[in-house]
Write a protein that holds these residues in place. Sequence first.
Motif, PDB file in Angstrom:
ATOM      1  N   LEU A  41       7.229 -18.855 -38.858  1.00 24.68           N
ATOM      2  CA  LEU A  41       8.283 -19.802 -39.159  1.00 24.68           C
ATOM      3  C   LEU A  41       9.551 -19.090 -39.620  1.00 24.68           C
ATOM      4  CD1 LEU A  41       6.263 -22.540 -41.093  1.00 24.68           C
ATOM      5  CD2 LEU A  41       6.912 -22.520 -38.679  1.00 24.68           C
ATOM      6  N   PRO A  42      10.706 -19.681 -39.312  1.00 26.39           N
ATOM      7  CA  PRO A  42      11.960 -19.081 -39.776  1.00 26.39           C
ATOM      8  C   PRO A  42      12.165 -19.341 -41.266  1.00 26.39           C
ATOM      9  CG  PRO A  42      12.401 -21.168 -38.699  1.00 26.39           C
ATOM     10  CD  PRO A  42      10.921 -20.911 -38.538  1.00 26.39           C
ATOM     11  N   GLU A  43      12.990 -18.493 -41.876  1.00 25.14           N
ATOM     12  CA  GLU A  43      13.357 -18.714 -43.283  1.00 25.14           C
ATOM     13  C   GLU A  43      14.369 -19.851 -43.329  1.00 25.14           C
ATOM     14  OE1 GLU A  43      12.002 -17.306 -45.790  1.00 25.14           O
ATOM     15  OE2 GLU A  43      10.857 -15.718 -44.801  1.00 25.14           O
ATOM     16  N   SER A  44      14.021 -20.926 -44.003  1.00 24.46           N
ATOM     17  CA  SER A  44      14.937 -22.064 -44.118  1.00 24.46           C
ATOM     18  C   SER A  44      14.549 -22.888 -45.340  1.00 24.46           C
ATOM     19  CB  SER A  44      14.901 -22.944 -42.857  1.00 24.46           C
ATOM     20  OG  SER A  44      13.593 -23.452 -42.652  1.00 24.46           O
ATOM     21  N   ALA A  45      15.532 -23.631 -45.845  1.00 19.94           N
ATOM     22  CA  ALA A  45      15.288 -24.430 -47.041  1.00 19.94           C
ATOM     23  C   ALA A  45      14.433 -25.651 -46.729  1.00 19.94           C
ATOM     24  CB  ALA A  45      16.616 -24.857 -47.659  1.00 19.94           C
ATOM     25  N   GLU A  46      14.586 -26.198 -45.545  1.00 16.84           N
ATOM     26  CA  GLU A  46      13.851 -27.390 -45.153  1.00 16.84           C
ATOM     27  C   GLU A  46      12.754 -27.023 -44.159  1.00 16.84           C
ATOM     28  OE1 GLU A  46      16.534 -30.238 -43.621  1.00 16.84           O
ATOM     29  OE2 GLU A  46      17.633 -30.488 -45.512  1.00 16.84           O
ATOM     30  N   PRO A  47      11.656 -27.792 -44.138  1.00 16.73           N
ATOM     31  CA  PRO A  47      10.599 -27.525 -43.157  1.00 16.73           C
ATOM     32  C   PRO A  47      11.156 -27.648 -41.740  1.00 16.73           C
ATOM     33  CG  PRO A  47       9.822 -29.027 -44.862  1.00 16.73           C
ATOM     34  CD  PRO A  47      11.307 -28.893 -45.055  1.00 16.73           C
ATOM     35  N   PRO A  48      10.933 -26.662 -40.903  1.00 17.70           N
ATOM     36  CA  PRO A  48      11.513 -26.688 -39.561  1.00 17.70           C
ATOM     37  C   PRO A  48      10.698 -27.551 -38.597  1.00 17.70           C
ATOM     38  CG  PRO A  48      10.257 -24.680 -39.862  1.00 17.70           C
ATOM     39  CD  PRO A  48      10.209 -25.417 -41.177  1.00 17.70           C
ATOM     40  N   LEU A  49      11.325 -27.879 -37.483  1.00 18.01           N
ATOM     41  CA  LEU A  49      10.655 -28.505 -36.350  1.00 18.01           C
ATOM     42  C   LEU A  49      10.616 -27.460 -35.245  1.00 18.01           C
ATOM     43  CD1 LEU A  49       9.466 -31.139 -35.094  1.00 18.01           C
ATOM     44  CD2 LEU A  49      11.769 -31.602 -34.229  1.00 18.01           C
ATOM     45  N   VAL A  50       9.398 -27.135 -34.757  1.00 21.74           N
ATOM     46  CA  VAL A  50       9.221 -26.063 -33.776  1.00 21.74           C
ATOM     47  C   VAL A  50       9.005 -26.681 -32.406  1.00 21.74           C
ATOM     48  CG1 VAL A  50       7.809 -24.092 -33.100  1.00 21.74           C
ATOM     49  CG2 VAL A  50       8.286 -24.516 -35.532  1.00 21.74           C
ATOM     50  N   ARG A  51       9.752 -26.193 -31.425  1.00 16.38           N
ATOM     51  CA  ARG A  51       9.645 -26.682 -30.045  1.00 16.38           C
ATOM     52  C   ARG A  51       8.879 -25.635 -29.212  1.00 16.38           C
ATOM     53  NH1 ARG A  51      12.813 -30.209 -26.729  1.00 16.38           N
ATOM     54  NH2 ARG A  51      14.029 -30.690 -28.605  1.00 16.38           N
ATOM     55  N   VAL A  52       7.774 -26.071 -28.595  1.00 16.48           N
ATOM     56  CA  VAL A  52       6.947 -25.175 -27.779  1.00 16.48           C
ATOM     57  C   VAL A  52       6.994 -25.668 -26.339  1.00 16.48           C
ATOM     58  CG1 VAL A  52       4.664 -24.180 -27.436  1.00 16.48           C
ATOM     59  CG2 VAL A  52       5.433 -24.749 -29.754  1.00 16.48           C
ATOM     60  N   ALA A  53       7.669 -24.902 -25.479  1.00 19.80           N
ATOM     61  CA  ALA A  53       7.674 -25.205 -24.050  1.00 19.80           C
ATOM     62  C   ALA A  53       6.451 -24.552 -23.411  1.00 19.80           C
ATOM     63  CB  ALA A  53       8.959 -24.697 -23.410  1.00 19.80           C
ATOM     64  N   LEU A  54       5.743 -25.297 -22.580  1.00 16.38           N
ATOM     65  CA  LEU A  54       4.497 -24.826 -21.993  1.00 16.38           C
ATOM     66  C   LEU A  54       4.681 -24.472 -20.521  1.00 16.38           C
ATOM     67  CD1 LEU A  54       2.202 -27.599 -23.532  1.00 16.38           C
ATOM     68  CD2 LEU A  54       2.534 -25.269 -24.391  1.00 16.38           C
ATOM     69  N   GLN A  55       3.852 -23.557 -20.031  1.00 18.58           N
ATOM     70  CA  GLN A  55       3.921 -23.146 -18.628  1.00 18.58           C
ATOM     71  C   GLN A  55       3.285 -24.155 -17.682  1.00 18.58           C
ATOM     72  OE1 GLN A  55       2.685 -19.147 -17.802  1.00 18.58           O
ATOM     73  NE2 GLN A  55       3.824 -18.262 -19.512  1.00 18.58           N
ATOM     74  N   GLY A  56       2.569 -25.105 -18.209  1.00 23.62           N
ATOM     75  CA  GLY A  56       1.948 -26.160 -17.415  1.00 23.62           C
ATOM     76  C   GLY A  56       1.652 -27.330 -18.324  1.00 23.62           C
ATOM     77  N   LYS A  57       0.983 -28.345 -17.796  1.00 25.09           N
ATOM     78  CA  LYS A  57       0.684 -29.509 -18.619  1.00 25.09           C
ATOM     79  C   LYS A  57      -0.294 -29.132 -19.729  1.00 25.09           C
ATOM     80  CE  LYS A  57      -2.947 -31.289 -15.533  1.00 25.09           C
ATOM     81  NZ  LYS A  57      -3.375 -32.436 -14.698  1.00 25.09           N
ATOM     82  N   LEU A  58      -0.202 -29.857 -20.840  1.00 22.06           N
ATOM     83  CA  LEU A  58      -0.992 -29.539 -22.015  1.00 22.06           C
ATOM     84  C   LEU A  58      -2.484 -29.694 -21.741  1.00 22.06           C
ATOM     85  CD1 LEU A  58      -1.208 -28.964 -25.096  1.00 22.06           C
ATOM     86  CD2 LEU A  58      -1.135 -31.448 -25.424  1.00 22.06           C
ATOM     87  N   ARG A  59      -3.227 -28.654 -22.091  1.00 16.71           N
ATOM     88  CA  ARG A  59      -4.687 -28.693 -22.053  1.00 16.71           C
ATOM     89  C   ARG A  59      -5.179 -28.076 -23.356  1.00 16.71           C
ATOM     90  NH1 ARG A  59      -6.419 -29.998 -16.928  1.00 16.71           N
ATOM     91  NH2 ARG A  59      -8.544 -29.367 -17.362  1.00 16.71           N
ATOM     92  N   ILE A  60      -6.202 -28.705 -23.955  1.00 19.14           N
ATOM     93  CA  ILE A  60      -6.681 -28.260 -25.261  1.00 19.14           C
ATOM     94  C   ILE A  60      -8.155 -27.900 -25.195  1.00 19.14           C
ATOM     95  CG2 ILE A  60      -4.988 -29.737 -26.420  1.00 19.14           C
ATOM     96  CD1 ILE A  60      -7.338 -31.567 -27.207  1.00 19.14           C
ATOM     97  N   VAL A  61      -8.597 -27.137 -26.192  1.00 18.37           N
ATOM     98  CA  VAL A  61     -10.013 -26.857 -26.408  1.00 18.37           C
ATOM     99  C   VAL A  61     -10.416 -27.634 -27.665  1.00 18.37           C
ATOM    100  CG1 VAL A  61     -11.761 -25.106 -26.830  1.00 18.37           C
ATOM    101  CG2 VAL A  61      -9.791 -24.571 -25.379  1.00 18.37           C
TER     102      VAL A  61
END
Length: 279
Positions: A74-94
């Motif tokens: 996470l970046p150093e910041s005063a407020e909790p950040p929102l992280v954007r994750v771009a994926l190489q394909g559609k989301l698949r989970i385990v």
Amino acid sequence: MALIQGIPGEFEPQPWGEAILRSRELLLLRIARRPPDHEVRLPGLATTPLHVVEDRTGKALTWRQDGDDLVVRLPESAEPPLVRVALQGKLRIVPPDTVTANADGVWDLTPAGPTAHLVARRSAEVAVRFLGPIDPDSQHHIRLAGRTYAVSGCQLQRATIGPFALPDSRVLRLLVPTGVRRMLVAPVGTVLASIHPSAPGELTILVTNFGRTRARGEVVLPLPPGWSASDHRWTFDRLAPGRSIGWVTRLTGPPGAEEVQARLDAGRRSASSPYVIHL
């Protein structure tokens, strides 16, 4: 790269916040609680990320894949950040309840809900044995790896169901019939010894023939030091394909927990599933 190909799904709440699917290939990590080490771990992400940035500034963040987990610094910041994750394909989970086979290539599953997930490290043709107080008059559709069997509760109680062709490294969902408390999954051809609690101080030793021909053999229950049993050796002959045979033994020993494993001699495909006993 992820080791296992997952399935479509959603993430459960995380200790640090939540993962939100914004589109098929875009994931947002909403950070509510910053971990002391400033790293968040998202378990079970099977899709490889394309890039990871802070949503507000667009600044690229340091990330890595640890098996099937995504770890983001996470970046150093005063407020909790929102992280954007771009994926190489559609989301698949385990899913977190995904189970891999033991050293004998056997899955021993105790379902906690209406589904279970398993993954094969190499392709295999398997069958499933369901155990529990199943209504014999009930009707079920057993689905696994793209194949479906329509069976009665009576059939589920009496025999293995299959075969199912499992591809390697892919998470597969298995629906759990009502009343099932345990599931044994083994490669076709296997003769499997498993241990089941039947009453306080009692165990049932079960041998199941996952093969296509009748089986014969001997099963022995080795005991930890200081333990004894009313019986610990049994033989069987002409066990039909898909069927099981069992014996009950009473145990005595010191209080505590011990792992035991029945030793089976039933030819080349003998296998066993370990079990932790408590007295």
